[in-house]
Motif scaffolding. Structure first.
Motif, PDB file in Angstrom:
ATOM      1  N   LEU A 125       0.846  -1.193   0.000  1.00 62.28           N
ATOM      2  CA  LEU A 125       0.000   0.000   0.000  1.00 62.28           C
ATOM      3  C   LEU A 125       0.880   1.241   0.000  1.00 62.28           C
ATOM      4  O   LEU A 125       1.727   1.424   0.869  1.00 62.28           O
ATOM      5  CB  LEU A 125      -0.918  -0.009   1.231  1.00 62.28           C
ATOM      6  N   ILE A 126       0.690   2.079  -0.999  1.00 63.59           N
ATOM      7  CA  ILE A 126       1.483   3.300  -1.167  1.00 63.59           C
ATOM      8  C   ILE A 126       0.600   4.508  -0.887  1.00 63.59           C
ATOM      9  O   ILE A 126      -0.473   4.658  -1.488  1.00 63.59           O
ATOM     10  CB  ILE A 126       2.055   3.404  -2.607  1.00 63.59           C
ATOM     11  N   TRP A 127       1.052   5.365   0.013  1.00 63.96           N
ATOM     12  CA  TRP A 127       0.337   6.581   0.404  1.00 63.96           C
ATOM     13  C   TRP A 127       0.788   7.743  -0.482  1.00 63.96           C
ATOM     14  O   TRP A 127       1.978   7.883  -0.788  1.00 63.96           O
ATOM     15  CB  TRP A 127       0.638   6.900   1.866  1.00 63.96           C
ATOM     16  N   VAL A 128      -0.169   8.577  -0.886  1.00 63.08           N
ATOM     17  CA  VAL A 128       0.095   9.766  -1.696  1.00 63.08           C
ATOM     18  C   VAL A 128      -0.448  10.982  -0.954  1.00 63.08           C
ATOM     19  O   VAL A 128      -1.604  10.986  -0.520  1.00 63.08           O
ATOM     20  CB  VAL A 128      -0.575   9.648  -3.090  1.00 63.08           C
ATOM     21  N   ALA A 129       0.386  11.996  -0.811  1.00 64.52           N
ATOM     22  CA  ALA A 129      -0.008  13.233  -0.129  1.00 64.52           C
ATOM     23  C   ALA A 129      -1.144  13.913  -0.888  1.00 64.52           C
ATOM     24  O   ALA A 129      -1.243  13.804  -2.117  1.00 64.52           O
ATOM     25  CB  ALA A 129       1.176  14.184  -0.021  1.00 64.52           C
ATOM     26  N   PRO A 130      -1.993  14.646  -0.152  1.00 59.83           N
ATOM     27  CA  PRO A 130      -3.118  15.327  -0.792  1.00 59.83           C
ATOM     28  C   PRO A 130      -2.692  16.401  -1.803  1.00 59.83           C
ATOM     29  O   PRO A 130      -3.487  16.787  -2.658  1.00 59.83           O
ATOM     30  CB  PRO A 130      -3.885  15.971   0.364  1.00 59.83           C
ATOM     31  N   SER A 131      -1.448  16.841  -1.738  1.00 62.11           N
ATOM     32  CA  SER A 131      -0.977  17.878  -2.660  1.00 62.11           C
ATOM     33  C   SER A 131      -0.698  17.339  -4.065  1.00 62.11           C
ATOM     34  O   SER A 131      -0.531  18.117  -5.000  1.00 62.11           O
ATOM     35  CB  SER A 131       0.298  18.525  -2.104  1.00 62.11           C
ATOM     36  N   LEU A 132      -0.658  16.018  -4.214  1.00 64.78           N
ATOM     37  CA  LEU A 132      -0.381  15.414  -5.523  1.00 64.78           C
ATOM     38  C   LEU A 132      -1.651  14.852  -6.142  1.00 64.78           C
ATOM     39  O   LEU A 132      -2.617  14.544  -5.456  1.00 64.78           O
ATOM     40  CB  LEU A 132       0.640  14.280  -5.379  1.00 64.78           C
ATOM     41  N   ASP A 133      -1.605  14.674  -7.450  1.00 65.07           N
ATOM     42  CA  ASP A 133      -2.683  14.041  -8.206  1.00 65.07           C
ATOM     43  C   ASP A 133      -2.464  12.528  -8.129  1.00 65.07           C
ATOM     44  O   ASP A 133      -1.450  12.009  -8.624  1.00 65.07           O
ATOM     45  CB  ASP A 133      -2.627  14.529  -9.656  1.00 65.07           C
ATOM     46  N   LEU A 134      -3.381  11.818  -7.487  1.00 66.80           N
ATOM     47  CA  LEU A 134      -3.266  10.375  -7.310  1.00 66.80           C
ATOM     48  C   LEU A 134      -3.044   9.651  -8.626  1.00 66.80           C
ATOM     49  O   LEU A 134      -2.192   8.764  -8.736  1.00 66.80           O
ATOM     50  CB  LEU A 134      -4.527   9.834  -6.620  1.00 66.80           C
ATOM     51  N   VAL A 135      -3.788  10.010  -9.636  1.00 70.64           N
ATOM     52  CA  VAL A 135      -3.704   9.331 -10.930  1.00 70.64           C
ATOM     53  C   VAL A 135      -2.372   9.642 -11.616  1.00 70.64           C
ATOM     54  O   VAL A 135      -1.773   8.769 -12.246  1.00 70.64           O
ATOM     55  CB  VAL A 135      -4.907   9.692 -11.826  1.00 70.64           C
ATOM     56  N   GLU A 136      -1.860  10.847 -11.447  1.00 70.57           N
ATOM     57  CA  GLU A 136      -0.549  11.194 -12.003  1.00 70.57           C
ATOM     58  C   GLU A 136       0.547  10.341 -11.359  1.00 70.57           C
ATOM     59  O   GLU A 136       1.476   9.891 -12.034  1.00 70.57           O
ATOM     60  CB  GLU A 136      -0.264  12.682 -11.778  1.00 70.57           C
ATOM     61  N   VAL A 137       0.442  10.115 -10.059  1.00 72.04           N
ATOM     62  CA  VAL A 137       1.408   9.265  -9.361  1.00 72.04           C
ATOM     63  C   VAL A 137       1.303   7.826  -9.884  1.00 72.04           C
ATOM     64  O   VAL A 137       2.321   7.182 -10.155  1.00 72.04           O
ATOM     65  CB  VAL A 137       1.203   9.324  -7.834  1.00 72.04           C
ATOM     66  N   ALA A 138       0.088   7.334 -10.035  1.00 74.43           N
ATOM     67  CA  ALA A 138      -0.113   5.985 -10.560  1.00 74.43           C
ATOM     68  C   ALA A 138       0.444   5.856 -11.975  1.00 74.43           C
ATOM     69  O   ALA A 138       1.079   4.853 -12.320  1.00 74.43           O
ATOM     70  CB  ALA A 138      -1.605   5.637 -10.535  1.00 74.43           C
ATOM     71  N   GLU A 139       0.245   6.876 -12.774  1.00 72.06           N
ATOM     72  CA  GLU A 139       0.758   6.884 -14.140  1.00 72.06           C
ATOM     73  C   GLU A 139       2.286   6.826 -14.143  1.00 72.06           C
ATOM     74  O   GLU A 139       2.889   6.045 -14.891  1.00 72.06           O
ATOM     75  CB  GLU A 139       0.270   8.141 -14.861  1.00 72.06           C
ATOM     76  N   ALA A 140       2.917   7.618 -13.288  1.00 71.22           N
ATOM     77  CA  ALA A 140       4.382   7.621 -13.197  1.00 71.22           C
ATOM     78  C   ALA A 140       4.890   6.248 -12.762  1.00 71.22           C
ATOM     79  O   ALA A 140       5.902   5.759 -13.270  1.00 71.22           O
ATOM     80  CB  ALA A 140       4.848   8.696 -12.230  1.00 71.22           C
ATOM     81  N   MET A 141       4.181   5.620 -11.840  1.00 74.66           N
ATOM     82  CA  MET A 141       4.577   4.290 -11.384  1.00 74.66           C
ATOM     83  C   MET A 141       4.421   3.270 -12.508  1.00 74.66           C
ATOM     84  O   MET A 141       5.310   2.454 -12.743  1.00 74.66           O
ATOM     85  CB  MET A 141       3.760   3.880 -10.170  1.00 74.66           C
ATOM     86  N   ALA A 142       3.302   3.317 -13.213  1.00 73.91           N
ATOM     87  CA  ALA A 142       3.044   2.374 -14.301  1.00 73.91           C
ATOM     88  C   ALA A 142       4.068   2.519 -15.425  1.00 73.91           C
ATOM     89  O   ALA A 142       4.417   1.535 -16.085  1.00 73.91           O
ATOM     90  CB  ALA A 142       1.631   2.576 -14.843  1.00 73.91           C
ATOM     91  N   GLU A 143       4.548   3.729 -15.630  1.00 68.15           N
ATOM     92  CA  GLU A 143       5.528   3.990 -16.693  1.00 68.15           C
ATOM     93  C   GLU A 143       6.962   3.875 -16.204  1.00 68.15           C
ATOM     94  O   GLU A 143       7.895   4.175 -16.955  1.00 68.15           O
ATOM     95  CB  GLU A 143       5.298   5.381 -17.284  1.00 68.15           C
ATOM     96  N   ASN A 144       7.143   3.459 -14.959  1.00 71.75           N
ATOM     97  CA  ASN A 144       8.482   3.319 -14.368  1.00 71.75           C
ATOM     98  C   ASN A 144       9.311   4.593 -14.471  1.00 71.75           C
ATOM     99  O   ASN A 144      10.500   4.542 -14.768  1.00 71.75           O
ATOM    100  CB  ASN A 144       9.240   2.142 -15.004  1.00 71.75           C
TER     101      ASN A 144
END
Length: 101
Positions: free
Chosen positions: A33-52
């Motif tokens: 489980l990865i936590w994302v701060a409210p200041s970031l876009d959750l989907v943008e973080v997921a996209e960055a992770m998916a694209e390595n």
């Protein structure tokens, strides 16, 4: 943003949903489980992770805006039971507390 990236963002956005903490506990227990701060876009973080995209992911980690969920955070979520947004980027679940308007 390329068409491919836009398509991936849209796909992840469509897979993002609200979820109760109780349903996430087992992912936290496994360390997935990865936590994302409210200041970031959750989907943008997921996209960055998916694209390595390790460069931006490393920056977020060093900033403390993206991190594995700590035991203290898990206890807080269990106590408060807030609304949570989550999306899967296998094998991880990326979560963010839903902002209350």
């Amino acid at each position: 943003m390329t068409d491919r990236t836009s398509t991936l963002y849209a796909k992840l956005l469509g897979e993002t949903a609200t979820i109760e903490w109780k349903a996430l506990e087992r992912f936290w227990a496994k360390g997935d489980l990865i936590w994302v701060a409210p200041s970031l876009d959750l989907v943008e973080v997921a996209e960055a992770m998916a694209e390595n995209r390790s460069d931006i992911f490393a920056k977020w980690r060093s900033d403390g805006t993206v991190a594995p969920l700590s035991a203290e955070q898990a206890l807080d979520l269990q106590t408060r039971d807030p609304q949570i947004w989550a999306v899967v980027v296998s094998p991880f679940v990326i979560m963010q507390e839903k902002k209350v308007d």
